[in-house]
Design a protein around this motif. Sequence first.
Motif: not given
Length: 346
Positions: A4, A34-35, A37-39
């Motif tokens: 991030e 997935k990453w 989607g989170q960022h």
Amino acid sequence: MKYEDYTIDNFLMDDFFIHWVKYPNENNRHFWEKWLGQHPEKREIVMQAVMIISSVHYQSKTVMDDRRYVEAFENILKADNESDLKKTEKKGKRRAFNFPWRGIAAGVMILFCLGISYKLIINPSKVDLSEGSTVTMIKRVNPAGRKSILTLSDGTRIFLNSGSEISYSSDFSDSLRLVSLKGEAFFEVQKEKRPFVVETGQTKIKVLGTTFNVNQKQNGALTVALVTGKVLINDQKGNEMQLEPSEMMVRGEDGAFHKTGFDPLTLTGWKDKILVFRENSFVEVKEKIENWFGVTLLLEGNIDANMTYSGTYKEESLENVLRGMLFTSGLAYEIEDKMVTIKNTK
């Protein structure tokens, strides 16, 4: 450093990220999907890095002999030790600028091992994406049991169903937005001047801004169900049809088009995680369950081939779906890992 906190330079030098772009597999694809989607705030910089890496011509085989490998590794350790020594000498004095030797040495080693052009990485803005250069294509494949949502560069959202795949350019041309689909997807197309075309087999679906569902079967059958807007459908045989909202085009195995209505929940409920059965035969039920949950369903004993089933399940587990389906049928089930066995107990 955490992903991030990465800059574009960090992504360009990360071997796991590079491997995902150049050699995607189920594991790295799952992690990065997935990453991201989170960022979502990192999506733009990630796409820039993807375009640059995709444009670099990697060596098909990269071989580093033992001597050069040892030299590269020793240079990393040497730079690290020199950096530590400088920190000791400067202790008590005004803090000096510490150049990231270890990071650079590691980055150079990665670039060397992967055969990346130094100039392309240091000057990413100079990467030639004009005609004749490598085209950056993005491909998403959903195995059975997995669904995903994609947002394209123009703002269009695509709900991709299980057992389906889609490919498109990271940046559309000035005159056309084109995607290729195998399987099923629901589209929420951003309205603008450039037409949006879905290519599935030899059939093209052209829209300007609309919501619709496309389902291409393995046997060649195709359905296009329009929720809002208008679509124009044509194929290489000269068939053409325009749809209005609540209309559906059905192309049979023989290639002929015909128009009909449709039940929105039955056709598009999947994108909202609603599993719908409407007088489905046991063969159809089996196919839906296998694709929805990513399992293999086996049958034991005599099961009525004429049996049909209707039911609606929203975000239910496999066991709850089986329990509801078989409650009044006299059938029993067993679940072992990804294998489901349905037995006739009568």
